[in-house]
Design a protein around this motif. Structure first.
Motif, PDB file in Angstrom:
ATOM      1  N   MET A  29       0.855  -1.206  -0.083  1.00  0.00           N
ATOM      2  CA  MET A  29      -0.003   0.066   0.181  1.00  0.00           C
ATOM      3  C   MET A  29       0.953   1.212  -0.061  1.00  0.00           C
ATOM      4  O   MET A  29       0.392   2.277  -0.536  1.00  0.00           O
ATOM      5  CB  MET A  29      -0.989  -0.213   1.310  1.00  0.00           C
ATOM      6  N   ILE A  30       1.761   1.312   0.917  1.00  0.00           N
ATOM      7  CA  ILE A  30       2.690   2.513   0.664  1.00  0.00           C
ATOM      8  C   ILE A  30       3.631   2.758  -0.418  1.00  0.00           C
ATOM      9  O   ILE A  30       3.570   3.726  -1.015  1.00  0.00           O
ATOM     10  CB  ILE A  30       3.832   2.430   2.104  1.00  0.00           C
ATOM     11  N   VAL A  31       4.197   1.728  -1.041  1.00  0.00           N
ATOM     12  CA  VAL A  31       4.763   1.838  -2.115  1.00  0.00           C
ATOM     13  C   VAL A  31       4.083   2.119  -3.328  1.00  0.00           C
ATOM     14  O   VAL A  31       4.178   3.095  -4.082  1.00  0.00           O
ATOM     15  CB  VAL A  31       5.792   0.533  -2.501  1.00  0.00           C
ATOM     16  N   MET A  32       2.794   1.354  -3.516  1.00  0.00           N
ATOM     17  CA  MET A  32       1.940   1.679  -4.650  1.00  0.00           C
ATOM     18  C   MET A  32       1.482   2.863  -4.672  1.00  0.00           C
ATOM     19  O   MET A  32       1.478   3.827  -5.443  1.00  0.00           O
ATOM     20  CB  MET A  32       0.985   0.516  -4.761  1.00  0.00           C
ATOM     21  N   GLY A  33       0.892   3.365  -3.437  1.00  0.00           N
ATOM     22  CA  GLY A  33       0.244   4.733  -3.392  1.00  0.00           C
ATOM     23  C   GLY A  33       1.246   5.799  -3.445  1.00  0.00           C
ATOM     24  O   GLY A  33       0.950   6.667  -4.129  1.00  0.00           O
ATOM     25  N   MET A 150      -1.414  -5.432  -3.401  1.00  0.00           N
ATOM     26  CA  MET A 150      -1.768  -5.023  -2.134  1.00  0.00           C
ATOM     27  C   MET A 150      -2.731  -6.176  -1.388  1.00  0.00           C
ATOM     28  O   MET A 150      -3.761  -5.973  -1.589  1.00  0.00           O
ATOM     29  CB  MET A 150      -2.319  -3.700  -2.210  1.00  0.00           C
ATOM     30  N   ALA A 151      -2.156  -7.229  -1.098  1.00  0.00           N
ATOM     31  CA  ALA A 151      -3.014  -8.301  -0.428  1.00  0.00           C
ATOM     32  C   ALA A 151      -3.406  -7.901   0.980  1.00  0.00           C
ATOM     33  O   ALA A 151      -4.334  -8.696   1.484  1.00  0.00           O
ATOM     34  CB  ALA A 151      -2.362  -9.531  -0.601  1.00  0.00           C
ATOM     35  N   GLY A 152      -2.841  -7.099   1.603  1.00  0.00           N
ATOM     36  CA  GLY A 152      -2.863  -6.856   2.806  1.00  0.00           C
ATOM     37  C   GLY A 152      -4.212  -6.639   3.605  1.00  0.00           C
ATOM     38  O   GLY A 152      -4.332  -7.278   4.688  1.00  0.00           O
ATOM     39  N   PRO A 153      -5.079  -5.651   3.335  1.00  0.00           N
ATOM     40  CA  PRO A 153      -6.177  -5.294   4.255  1.00  0.00           C
ATOM     41  C   PRO A 153      -6.913  -6.454   4.605  1.00  0.00           C
ATOM     42  O   PRO A 153      -7.167  -6.727   5.666  1.00  0.00           O
ATOM     43  CB  PRO A 153      -6.791  -4.219   3.201  1.00  0.00           C
ATOM     44  N   PRO A 154      -7.636  -7.243   3.677  1.00  0.00           N
ATOM     45  CA  PRO A 154      -8.456  -8.403   4.141  1.00  0.00           C
ATOM     46  C   PRO A 154      -7.515  -9.481   5.144  1.00  0.00           C
ATOM     47  O   PRO A 154      -8.151 -10.037   5.965  1.00  0.00           O
ATOM     48  CB  PRO A 154      -9.061  -9.021   2.901  1.00  0.00           C
ATOM     49  N   LEU A 155      -6.454  -9.785   4.685  1.00  0.00           N
ATOM     50  CA  LEU A 155      -5.627 -10.641   5.503  1.00  0.00           C
ATOM     51  C   LEU A 155      -5.369 -10.221   6.772  1.00  0.00           C
ATOM     52  O   LEU A 155      -5.711 -11.081   7.676  1.00  0.00           O
ATOM     53  CB  LEU A 155      -4.479 -11.230   4.724  1.00  0.00           C
ATOM     54  N   VAL A 156      -5.170  -8.938   6.846  1.00  0.00           N
ATOM     55  CA  VAL A 156      -4.524  -8.335   8.180  1.00  0.00           C
ATOM     56  C   VAL A 156      -5.827  -8.597   9.053  1.00  0.00           C
ATOM     57  O   VAL A 156      -5.625  -8.787  10.365  1.00  0.00           O
ATOM     58  CB  VAL A 156      -4.101  -6.744   8.098  1.00  0.00           C
ATOM     59  N   TYR A 157      -7.040  -7.936   8.633  1.00  0.00           N
ATOM     60  CA  TYR A 157      -8.251  -8.011   9.439  1.00  0.00           C
ATOM     61  C   TYR A 157      -8.505  -9.414   9.913  1.00  0.00           C
ATOM     62  O   TYR A 157      -8.708  -9.794  10.941  1.00  0.00           O
ATOM     63  CB  TYR A 157      -9.346  -7.433   8.664  1.00  0.00           C
TER      64      TYR A 157
END
Length: 250
Positions: A29-33, A150-157
């Motif tokens: 998310m940080i790099v892409m954004g 950006m696979a992070g958001p659903p996995l983090v939750y």
């Protein structure tokens, strides 16, 4: 590639690598954004570099910590990732060529939602979730990974709800991101989307990834988990809003 672009991209990767090593998420998310906000390189190029960097980050971070991984949960989650990953790549290819402003809008919205999810504090459940929920979170992550790495958001939750030790959660997330990135890179390669510039750029960034992964493992910031989340939240919301404003202006 111009030196200012290389320097800027490398600085963003350094910061994002450190954050991901400390928290277990946010690199993509940080790099892409940030890279898209500053218009350093196209989204498709950035997504491949993120995948390659994530592979390196995951290998460095997981080395020597395999016993902490929840392998069964990782495999179930990855089973949901694969088909959605292919769909995400197809959407990226279509939107990149036909609807670039819409693609940037989707990216900004996704980053804002990711920032909001970081601030959520789901109560840990008494027993681990069932296999369908892990597979479903993997499918959602796969779609985002295919489009934006950006696979992070659903996995983090999903993982932060589980009654697992924090080290298991963090390292399991890194392992899933690593596997997802390997799959994505392979798919892009089969489609003929990999270029020498991508590998050259990644090779130049790898020493930075190694250094900031080591720093993250050995010298985490003197901040509480709550303050780390607030910092990441503020950064991601700012990036997401910048992308939405840029898309409206184009």
């Amino acid at each position: 590639m111009l030196d200012p672009t290389l320097i800027g991209f490398t600085a963003i990767i350094a910061f994002a690598t450190y954050v991901q090593t400390v928290t277990g998420f946010a690199l993509g998310m940080i790099v892409m954004g940030a890279v898209t906000t500053f218009e350093l390189v196209p989204i498709a190029f950035t997504s491949v570099v993120i995948s390659l960097v994530t592979i390196a980050n995951g290998c460095f971070a997981i080395k020597g910590n395999m016993k902490a991984l929840n392998l069964n949960t990782i495999l179930i989650t990855c089973a949901g990732i694969f088909p959605a990953l292919a769909l995400g790549l197809a959407l990226l290819d279509y939107l990149s060529s036909e609807f670039s402003s819409l693609l940037q809008t989707l990216l900004g919205t996704t980053i804002i939602c990711g920032g909001l999810m970081i601030m959520l504090k789901p109560e840990p459940i008494a027993r681990p979730s069932g296999k369908p929920l892990f597979a479903a979170s993997g499918a959602a992550a796969g779609l985002l990974a295919g489009m934006f790495s950006m696979a992070g958001p659903p996995l983090v939750y999903q993982f932060y709800r589980q009654p697992f030790e924090m080290q298991t959660i963090r390292l399991s997330l890194l392992a899933i991101f690593l596997i997802c990135s390997v799959l994505r890179t392979g798919m892009v390669g089969v489609q003929g989307g990999l270029t020498l510039d991508m590998f050259t750029f990644t090779a130049l960034a790898l020493p930075v990834v190694a250094l900031f992964t080591w720093l993250g493992r050995n010298y985490p910031p003197p901040l509480s988990p709550a303050n780390l989340r607030r910092l990441a939240f503020g950064l991601l919301i700012t990036i997401g809003i910048s992308l939405l404003v840029g898309a409206l202006r184009s």
